[in-house]
Design a protein around this motif. Structure first.
Motif, short mmCIF file in Angstrom:
data_model
loop_
_atom_site.label_atom_id
_atom_site.label_comp_id
_atom_site.label_asym_id
_atom_site.label_seq_id
_atom_site.Cartn_x
_atom_site.Cartn_y
_atom_site.Cartn_z
N GLN B 37 0.72 -1.24 -0.16
CA GLN B 37 0.00 -0.09 0.08
C GLN B 37 0.87 1.09 -0.10
O GLN B 37 0.51 2.29 -0.61
N GLU B 38 1.90 1.16 0.61
CA GLU B 38 2.81 2.24 0.78
C GLU B 38 3.51 2.54 -0.69
O GLU B 38 3.58 3.64 -1.10
N LEU B 39 3.84 1.67 -1.26
CA LEU B 39 4.41 1.61 -2.62
C LEU B 39 3.62 2.20 -3.42
O LEU B 39 3.67 3.32 -4.39
N HIS B 97 10.68 -3.47 1.12
CA HIS B 97 10.20 -2.73 -0.05
C HIS B 97 11.03 -1.37 -0.43
O HIS B 97 11.02 -1.28 -1.58
N TYR B 98 12.14 -1.00 0.51
CA TYR B 98 12.91 0.07 0.32
C TYR B 98 13.91 -0.38 -0.64
O TYR B 98 14.17 0.27 -1.39
N LEU B 100 13.22 -2.03 -3.14
CA LEU B 100 12.57 -1.86 -4.60
C LEU B 100 12.62 -0.40 -4.85
O LEU B 100 12.86 -0.15 -6.38
N VAL B 101 12.42 0.61 -4.25
CA VAL B 101 12.40 2.10 -4.67
C VAL B 101 13.71 2.37 -5.15
O VAL B 101 13.79 3.17 -6.36
N LEU B 102 14.99 2.02 -4.65
CA LEU B 102 16.01 2.69 -5.24
C LEU B 102 16.52 2.38 -6.53
O LEU B 102 16.56 2.97 -7.54
N PRO B 103 16.42 0.79 -6.78
CA PRO B 103 16.61 0.58 -7.89
C PRO B 103 15.77 0.94 -9.22
O PRO B 103 16.20 1.32 -10.35
N CYS B 104 14.52 1.14 -8.83
CA CYS B 104 13.35 1.50 -9.60
C CYS B 104 13.89 3.19 -10.25
O CYS B 104 13.89 3.56 -11.15
N LEU B 105 14.36 3.72 -9.19
CA LEU B 105 14.84 5.18 -9.15
C LEU B 105 16.24 5.28 -10.12
O LEU B 105 15.81 6.09 -11.01
N LEU B 106 17.03 4.48 -9.82
CA LEU B 106 18.04 4.58 -10.77
C LEU B 106 17.98 4.07 -12.20
O LEU B 106 18.30 4.75 -13.04
N LEU B 107 16.98 3.08 -12.27
CA LEU B 107 16.44 2.40 -13.59
C LEU B 107 15.96 3.75 -14.33
O LEU B 107 16.13 4.01 -15.52
N ALA B 108 15.15 4.42 -13.90
CA ALA B 108 14.17 5.54 -14.20
C ALA B 108 15.22 6.60 -14.71
O ALA B 108 15.05 7.29 -15.87
N LEU B 109 16.29 6.77 -14.02
CA LEU B 109 17.25 7.83 -14.28
C LEU B 109 17.91 7.36 -15.57
O LEU B 109 18.54 8.37 -16.45
N LEU B 128 8.16 0.99 -10.31
CA LEU B 128 7.70 0.79 -9.15
C LEU B 128 6.41 -0.01 -9.08
O LEU B 128 6.26 -0.95 -8.46
N GLU B 129 5.39 0.53 -9.92
CA GLU B 129 4.25 -0.03 -9.88
C GLU B 129 4.33 -1.54 -10.43
O GLU B 129 3.71 -2.31 -9.97
N ALA B 130 5.26 -1.91 -11.08
CA ALA B 130 5.40 -3.25 -11.84
C ALA B 130 5.91 -4.22 -10.47
O ALA B 130 5.47 -5.26 -10.75
N VAL B 131 6.51 -3.80 -9.56
CA VAL B 131 6.95 -4.69 -8.62
C VAL B 131 6.32 -4.40 -7.08
O VAL B 131 6.78 -4.86 -6.09
N ALA B 132 5.30 -3.24 -7.15
CA ALA B 132 4.71 -2.85 -6.06
C ALA B 132 3.92 -3.92 -5.24
O ALA B 132 3.77 -4.00 -4.19
N ILE B 133 3.56 -4.92 -5.99
CA ILE B 133 2.55 -6.00 -5.53
C ILE B 133 3.38 -7.31 -4.86
O ILE B 133 3.01 -7.95 -4.17
N LEU B 134 4.95 -7.10 -5.16
CA LEU B 134 5.82 -8.23 -4.26
C LEU B 134 5.33 -8.65 -3.01
O LEU B 134 5.19 -9.47 -2.47
N PRO B 135 5.50 -7.47 -2.25
CA PRO B 135 5.16 -7.66 -0.67
C PRO B 135 3.86 -8.34 -0.43
O PRO B 135 3.72 -9.22 0.51
N GLN B 136 2.87 -7.72 -1.29
CA GLN B 136 1.61 -8.64 -0.89
C GLN B 136 1.69 -10.10 -1.42
O GLN B 136 1.12 -10.85 -0.77
N LEU B 137 2.23 -10.44 -2.38
CA LEU B 137 2.22 -11.56 -2.99
C LEU B 137 3.01 -12.56 -1.87
O LEU B 137 2.61 -13.62 -1.63
N VAL B 138 4.27 -12.31 -1.31
CA VAL B 138 4.79 -12.71 -0.22
C VAL B 138 4.07 -12.88 0.90
O VAL B 138 4.17 -14.05 1.29
#
Lengths: 10, 215
Positions: B37-39, B97-98, B100-109, B128-138
């Motif tokens: 949800q935070e993601l 989930h943190y 997930l945030v940094l790699p997505c930011l680096l990739l976006a740059l 980030l949305e592509a991977v945001a569901i991972l914590p929920q699936l786990v």
């Protein structure tokens, strides 16, 4: 487009 | 606007409403990952930066407000509501989930359509949305009995992006120069992450048994 910004989807 | 995209938006809206219904009526967030949800709140916050600067349509603005408002209020409910927070299982919701945030930011740059702040933020929100569901699936794999509302929530959330893929195919064939590889690939990755969930969800629906994901 909106000053180059072209994302019209949610 | 086409039927696939409208159906996708409505499915996305339905997923949010199912979650709000669960949390607001039975005051429980059992089985729901706060991290996902935070993601998602971060996804909407970085994707809708143009909310007040570019008016696309009433529909577009309205939906953005709904997604922003609902995602942040769901995070608030799970974090601070005195009853709901008690049903949050923080010992099980341990996905970092943190990370997930940094790699997505680096990739976006690195990979974006235009190196401007808003475009990089928009691209970041896609990755980030592509991977945001991972914590929920786990969390679902750890939670033995998945209640119906939670299962429906995850199903609708996955289905919306699958409908968006049909929308992108439709727009590719009907609109000249409509090519957005970044959107398409991250949307495809996002939908593929739900593949096994969809499989078990369909099996449970077909055999009319409780939804259970293998550990």
């Amino acid at each position: 487009t909106y000053n180059g910004y072209h994302h019209d989807e949610l | 606007m086409n039927i696939f995209r409208f159906a996708g938006d409505m499915t996305h809206l339905a997923s949010v409403l199912v979650l709000l219904l669960k949390i607001h009526t039975i005051k429980s967030c059992a089985g729901i990952s706060l991290k996902t949800q935070e993601l998602y709140a971060l996804v909407f916050a970085t994707r809708y930066l143009d909310l007040f600067t570019d008016y696309i349509s009433l529909y577009n603005t309205l939906m953005k407000l709904i997604f922003l408002g609902s995602s942040f209020s769901i995070v608030w409910y799970i974090r601070y509501h005195k009853i709901v927070r008690r049903s949050y299982d923080k010992d099980q919701d341990t996905f970092r989930h943190y990370f997930l945030v940094l790699p997505c930011l680096l990739l976006a740059l690195l990979i974006n359509e235009k190196f401007t702040f808003r475009e990089v933020m928009w691209t970041f929100s896609l990755y980030l949305e592509a991977v945001a569901i991972l914590p929920q699936l786990v969390l679902l794999q750890r939670t033995r009995n998945i209640d119906n509302l939670t299962g429906q929530y995850v199903f609708l959330l996955g289905a919306y992006r699958a409908l968006y893929i049909l929308n992108w195919i439709y727009r590719y064939f009907t609109e000249p120069h409509y090519v957005h590889w970044i959107t398409w690939i991250s949307g495809l990755v996002q939908t593929l992450l739900y593949a096994d969930f969809f499989y078990y969800y369909f099996q449970s629906w077909k055999n009319n048994v409780k939804l259970e994901l293998p550990a």
